[in-house]
Design a protein around this motif. Structure first.
Motif, PDB file in Angstrom:
ATOM      1  N   VAL A 153      22.221  -1.938  31.283  1.00 38.57           N
ATOM      2  CA  VAL A 153      21.040  -1.754  30.438  1.00 38.57           C
ATOM      3  C   VAL A 153      19.787  -2.212  31.173  1.00 38.57           C
ATOM      4  CG1 VAL A 153      19.925  -2.428  28.272  1.00 38.57           C
ATOM      5  CG2 VAL A 153      22.388  -2.018  28.326  1.00 38.57           C
ATOM      6  N   LEU A 154      19.928  -3.315  31.936  1.00 35.83           N
ATOM      7  CA  LEU A 154      18.780  -3.906  32.620  1.00 35.83           C
ATOM      8  C   LEU A 154      18.088  -2.913  33.544  1.00 35.83           C
ATOM      9  CD1 LEU A 154      17.093  -6.431  33.386  1.00 35.83           C
ATOM     10  CD2 LEU A 154      18.831  -6.926  35.131  1.00 35.83           C
ATOM     11  N   VAL A 155      18.858  -2.187  34.351  1.00 36.49           N
ATOM     12  CA  VAL A 155      18.242  -1.289  35.340  1.00 36.49           C
ATOM     13  C   VAL A 155      17.567  -0.093  34.681  1.00 36.49           C
ATOM     14  CG1 VAL A 155      19.830  -1.996  37.150  1.00 36.49           C
ATOM     15  CG2 VAL A 155      20.443  -0.071  35.679  1.00 36.49           C
ATOM     16  N   GLU A 156      17.825   0.138  33.398  1.00 34.91           N
ATOM     17  CA  GLU A 156      17.221   1.267  32.695  1.00 34.91           C
ATOM     18  C   GLU A 156      16.093   0.850  31.757  1.00 34.91           C
ATOM     19  OE1 GLU A 156      20.344   3.314  30.707  1.00 34.91           O
ATOM     20  OE2 GLU A 156      21.336   3.976  32.548  1.00 34.91           O
ATOM     21  N   LEU A 157      15.785  -0.459  31.713  1.00 36.33           N
ATOM     22  CA  LEU A 157      14.733  -0.929  30.819  1.00 36.33           C
ATOM     23  C   LEU A 157      13.369  -0.369  31.212  1.00 36.33           C
ATOM     24  CD1 LEU A 157      15.587  -4.715  30.263  1.00 36.33           C
ATOM     25  CD2 LEU A 157      15.750  -2.873  28.590  1.00 36.33           C
ATOM     26  N   THR A 158      12.574  -0.017  30.203  1.00 35.33           N
ATOM     27  CA  THR A 158      11.204   0.461  30.416  1.00 35.33           C
ATOM     28  C   THR A 158      10.215  -0.557  29.865  1.00 35.33           C
ATOM     29  OG1 THR A 158      11.067   1.613  28.285  1.00 35.33           O
ATOM     30  CG2 THR A 158      12.013   2.839  30.156  1.00 35.33           C
ATOM     31  N   ASP A 159       8.942  -0.355  30.185  1.00 35.31           N
ATOM     32  CA  ASP A 159       7.910  -1.248  29.671  1.00 35.31           C
ATOM     33  C   ASP A 159       7.903  -1.243  28.146  1.00 35.31           C
ATOM     34  OD1 ASP A 159       5.388  -2.898  30.394  1.00 35.31           O
ATOM     35  OD2 ASP A 159       4.650  -1.465  28.909  1.00 35.31           O
ATOM     36  N   ASP A 160       8.088  -0.071  27.537  1.00 34.21           N
ATOM     37  CA  ASP A 160       8.114   0.017  26.070  1.00 34.21           C
ATOM     38  C   ASP A 160       9.316  -0.728  25.500  1.00 34.21           C
ATOM     39  OD1 ASP A 160       5.772   1.465  25.904  1.00 34.21           O
ATOM     40  OD2 ASP A 160       6.791   3.410  25.901  1.00 34.21           O
ATOM     41  N   ASP A 161      10.446  -0.677  26.207  1.00 37.76           N
ATOM     42  CA  ASP A 161      11.630  -1.407  25.748  1.00 37.76           C
ATOM     43  C   ASP A 161      11.341  -2.903  25.669  1.00 37.76           C
ATOM     44  OD1 ASP A 161      13.198   0.883  25.574  1.00 37.76           O
ATOM     45  OD2 ASP A 161      13.891   0.705  27.641  1.00 37.76           O
ATOM     46  N   LEU A 162      10.776  -3.448  26.756  1.00 35.90           N
ATOM     47  CA  LEU A 162      10.495  -4.882  26.799  1.00 35.90           C
ATOM     48  C   LEU A 162       9.456  -5.277  25.764  1.00 35.90           C
ATOM     49  CD1 LEU A 162      10.447  -5.442  30.668  1.00 35.90           C
ATOM     50  CD2 LEU A 162      12.264  -6.019  29.065  1.00 35.90           C
ATOM     51  N   LYS A 163       8.463  -4.403  25.582  1.00 33.72           N
ATOM     52  CA  LYS A 163       7.438  -4.681  24.568  1.00 33.72           C
ATOM     53  C   LYS A 163       8.073  -4.695  23.176  1.00 33.72           C
ATOM     54  CE  LYS A 163       3.549  -2.617  25.187  1.00 33.72           C
ATOM     55  NZ  LYS A 163       2.499  -1.573  25.206  1.00 33.72           N
ATOM     56  N   GLY A 164       8.966  -3.764  22.906  1.00 37.83           N
ATOM     57  CA  GLY A 164       9.642  -3.711  21.618  1.00 37.83           C
ATOM     58  C   GLY A 164      10.553  -4.900  21.378  1.00 37.83           C
ATOM     59  N   MET A 165      11.055  -5.516  22.454  1.00 41.75           N
ATOM     60  CA  MET A 165      11.899  -6.703  22.345  1.00 41.75           C
ATOM     61  C   MET A 165      11.081  -7.955  22.054  1.00 41.75           C
ATOM     62  SD  MET A 165      14.386  -5.778  25.564  1.00 41.75           S
ATOM     63  CE  MET A 165      14.906  -7.463  25.827  1.00 41.75           C
ATOM     64  N   GLY A 166       9.743  -7.853  22.181  1.00 46.02           N
ATOM     65  CA  GLY A 166       8.888  -8.996  21.850  1.00 46.02           C
ATOM     66  C   GLY A 166       8.274  -9.685  23.050  1.00 46.02           C
ATOM     67  N   ILE A 167       8.370  -9.089  24.242  1.00 47.72           N
ATOM     68  CA  ILE A 167       7.749  -9.676  25.434  1.00 47.72           C
ATOM     69  C   ILE A 167       6.327  -9.143  25.526  1.00 47.72           C
ATOM     70  CG2 ILE A 167       7.889  -9.918  27.945  1.00 47.72           C
ATOM     71  CD1 ILE A 167      10.891  -9.593  27.721  1.00 47.72           C
TER      72      ILE A 167
END
Length: 347
Positions: A35-49
């Protein structure tokens, strides 16, 4: 990189990326290597970062590590078990934090400071991220040249469960031989702690050989992250999360009580501990005092107050005389709590 387990990703995030404040977010979202290698900026933003810089750093380092052929592992030998978290929801992390790095015998007035931007964390604990009776353990600390385990650390004490602001709390660090599980002397000058949170803690470390004691206090409430370092490198699988609260303010505490009750049936009254800002005070232990006036001293039984370590206290009792009124007075530190005194009519 894609072959990493969830725990290995947490170790990579802590030791390689140097962003341990996001380990709980990664853990909650079950981020493994694939999952890590496929993370996008929107993914991380949606996770709360919320920090753009931190999101870009995570993505860049994940892609960089993933570009190497063959299975990848985090650049650290400090692996180990994750710390369990409780299910109590706590406040979000502050938008900036100031760590205190305390070495053996160091002066807290010279604590280092840096800025980070932790994201919100779900499931924050009442007093800390450690289950009772389960003190954290470090992975074995290895000889960088030979990869030979030199020692491992165990931590224990109230200081790993948080507390209230301005309260001095302590915890113990013990060094053990990784094979024989016996005390092993280490160089105390190379041992230090890092406490990261809303304020710079006042902290000291004492001891020698295989046993050390850390004493610290904080000025602001919120979540703090404790890390143990040896030769400047973390020796914990992930920082220990603890929570500190401001003292309960009787005038801001609230009470939820029924207006009526049936005779000879147990009733329940909720008391919510809050500080002067109206925020929940978690951890339990507040000395609420209860006084009940009824028709006669024997008209009430089974009076008790319970707390599970959070901000909610449950008062229970049985009223025995129908068609009568009972007046409850609840106080804290000599001051009336909430709407106390209040009355309950027994039917």
């Amino acid at each position: 990189m894609s072959n990493l387990s969830e725990n290995e990703v947490l170790t990579w995030l802590t030791n390689s990326v140097q962003l341990p404040q996001y380990t709980s977010i990664f853990k909650e979202n079950n981020i493994d290597g694939q999952v890590l290698v496929e993370l996008t900026d929107d993914d991380l933003k949606g996770m709360g970062i919320s920090s753009l810089g931190h999101r870009k750093k995570i993505i860049t380092m994940a892609k960089s590590a993933g570009s190497h052929s063959g299975p990848s592992h985090p650049a650290s030998s400090h692996t180990g078990v994750s710390h369990p978290t409780s299910s109590h929801t706590g406040p979000s992390h502050p938008t900036s934090s100031h760590p205190s790095n305390t070495g053996h015998g160091s002066n807290p007035a010279h604590a280092q400071q840096r800025n980070v931007a932790p994201g919100p964390t779900k499931g924050a604990p009442a007093k800390g991220a450690l289950a009772k009776g389960n003190p954290p353990k470090s992975a074995p600390h290895n000889d960088g040249a030979q990869g030979t385990p030199l020692f491992r650390l165990t931590l224990d004490g109230k200081g790993l469960q948080g507390g209230q602001i301005d309260e001095e709390v302590t915890f113990q660090i013990k060094a053990l031989d990784p094979k024989e599980n016996k005390p092993k002397d280490i160089d105390g000058k190379k041992l230090s702690i890092n406490v990261d949170g809303p304020s710079v803690p006042k902290s000291t470390m004492s001891g020698s050989g295989s046993a050390y004691t850390v004493t610290y206090s904080v000025k602001k409430g919120g979540d703090y992250f404790i890390d143990i370092l040896y030769e400047g490198k973390s020796v914990l699988p992930q920082p220990v999360k603890v929570h500190f609260s401001a003292p309960s303010d009787p005038h801001h505490c609230t009470i939820n009580a029924p207006a009526t009750a049936k005779a000879n049936e147990k009733i329940f009254i909720k008391i919510y501990a809050k500080d002067s800002n109206g925020d929940p005070v978690k951890g339990g232990g507040e000395p609420f005092k209860i006084n009940v006036n009824g028709p006669d001293p024997k008209s009430l039984s089974d009076l008790a107050i319970d707390n599970d370590g959070d901000d909610v206290y449950t008062l229970s009792c049985i009223l025995h005389v129908p068609r009568s009124t009972y007046t409850f007075s609840i106080s804290l530190n000599g001051q009336p709590v909430g709407n106390s005194p209040f009355s309950i009519n027994c039917l």
